[in-house]
Design an enzyme around this catalytic site. Sequence first.
Site, PDB file in Angstrom:
ATOM      1  N   LYS A 165      -3.983   7.254   5.889  1.00 38.03           N
ATOM      2  CA  LYS A 165      -3.759   5.759   5.893  1.00 38.03           C
ATOM      3  C   LYS A 165      -4.506   5.301   7.286  1.00 38.03           C
ATOM      4  O   LYS A 165      -5.001   4.447   7.165  1.00 38.03           O
ATOM      5  CB  LYS A 165      -2.337   5.252   5.649  1.00 38.03           C
ATOM      6  CG  LYS A 165      -1.762   5.475   4.207  1.00 38.03           C
ATOM      7  CD  LYS A 165      -0.288   5.487   4.122  1.00 38.03           C
ATOM      8  CE  LYS A 165       0.153   5.802   3.005  1.00 38.03           C
ATOM      9  NZ  LYS A 165       1.699   5.776   2.666  1.00 38.03           N
ATOM     10  N   GLN A 169       6.891   5.184   5.914  1.00 37.30           N
ATOM     11  CA  GLN A 169       6.697   6.510   5.214  1.00 37.30           C
ATOM     12  C   GLN A 169       7.767   7.204   4.301  1.00 37.30           C
ATOM     13  O   GLN A 169       8.855   7.352   5.404  1.00 37.30           O
ATOM     14  CB  GLN A 169       5.896   7.488   6.098  1.00 37.30           C
ATOM     15  CG  GLN A 169       5.277   8.658   5.039  1.00 37.30           C
ATOM     16  CD  GLN A 169       4.267   8.402   4.032  1.00 37.30           C
ATOM     17  OE1 GLN A 169       3.233   7.362   4.163  1.00 37.30           O
ATOM     18  NE2 GLN A 169       4.597   8.639   2.705  1.00 37.30           N
ATOM     19  N   ASP A 189       3.524  -2.395   1.407  1.00 36.68           N
ATOM     20  CA  ASP A 189       3.617  -1.464   0.289  1.00 36.68           C
ATOM     21  C   ASP A 189       4.205  -2.262  -1.049  1.00 36.68           C
ATOM     22  O   ASP A 189       4.412  -1.696  -2.062  1.00 36.68           O
ATOM     23  CB  ASP A 189       4.669  -0.540   0.673  1.00 36.68           C
ATOM     24  CG  ASP A 189       4.100   0.920   1.181  1.00 36.68           C
ATOM     25  OD1 ASP A 189       2.840   1.045   0.799  1.00 36.68           O
ATOM     26  OD2 ASP A 189       4.654   1.638   1.977  1.00 36.68           O
TER      27      ASP A 189
END
Length: 291
Positions: A52, A96, A119
């Site tokens: 990412k 994460q 997200d």
Amino acid sequence: MQIIDGKQIAGEIKLEIANEVKEIIAKGHRAPCLAAILVGNDPASETYVNSKEKDCHEVGFTSKIYRFGEQITENELIEKIREINADDSIDGLIVQLPLPKHISENNVLLTIDYKKDVDGFHPQNVGRMMLGLPTYVSATPDGIVELLARYNIETSGKNCVVIGRSNIVGRPVANLLSQRTAPGDCTVTICHSRTKNLKEICANADIIIAALGVAEFLKADMVKDGAVVIDVGITRIKTESGKYKLVGDVKFDEVAPKCSYITPVPRGVGPMTRISLLKNTLKAAKKEIYQ
Ligand code: NAD
């Protein structure tokens, strides 16, 4: 049969984003910034966060990675998230997953300011998606819809079967494709581990989205001629030679010849998932959804 090349489309979108970032900077604004929190030493999580970060730099974003040891408490982590929420130099924040067992993922995700939730996991953003309002759509469903759009695949009035009902893939993609949008306007059936007659249901589908995480589950006799097949699954299996390879939820060699369009694994949905995070971070930097 046409193979849907997710890697190529992802590359094209990356260029579009990079050009937009150049324009933003030329106008005197700072580059969009994505922050990622990584807890513990899980190698897969480490790899995801590193890729990412690499994606961010390729399109001209800045990125910040906050690393914490396994022993961090839930309160300490929540405190850090609040600090990032208040930091105007950061546009998007992701945590994460998975987190260590002593930390509630729900408490953590609910602490992220929904305006920075790139997200798309916060109930505010999930709710807006359900209502068809502008929002941060979570990465994999967004990537799937984008692929259908970029390949001009007709979805209106089609029977779409989604196999899998997870909160991050199955249910959101089913919701998006049932909305009055293009792509969308599908008649959607969601199948899951308790579904009866799954084979017959799939064999009647114009579009199948396989997101169950069972290697090579979808066989040729479950797919009708001309169907569009989107393979979300990623499983690492050991081959006869002892090497490992990635396979999807679709038995590609036998299903592909029957399809009008099909995504491969790898190079299908995976690269698009990575791109969606960049799209959402750009939206956050431009304050496109929230002021
Ligand atoms: P999950 O385990 O949360 O959900 C799987 C779903 O499949 C469940 O709802 C379950 O009811 C259903 N299911 C399981 N076995 C079934 C069966 N035999 N018949 C019918 N339904 C069944 O998984 P997830 O997080 O949604 O991920 C699904 C797959 O997609 C995994 O392989 C995952 O690695 C992959 N994935 C890929 C990407 C990507 O970028 N390509 C992103 C997210 C997930």
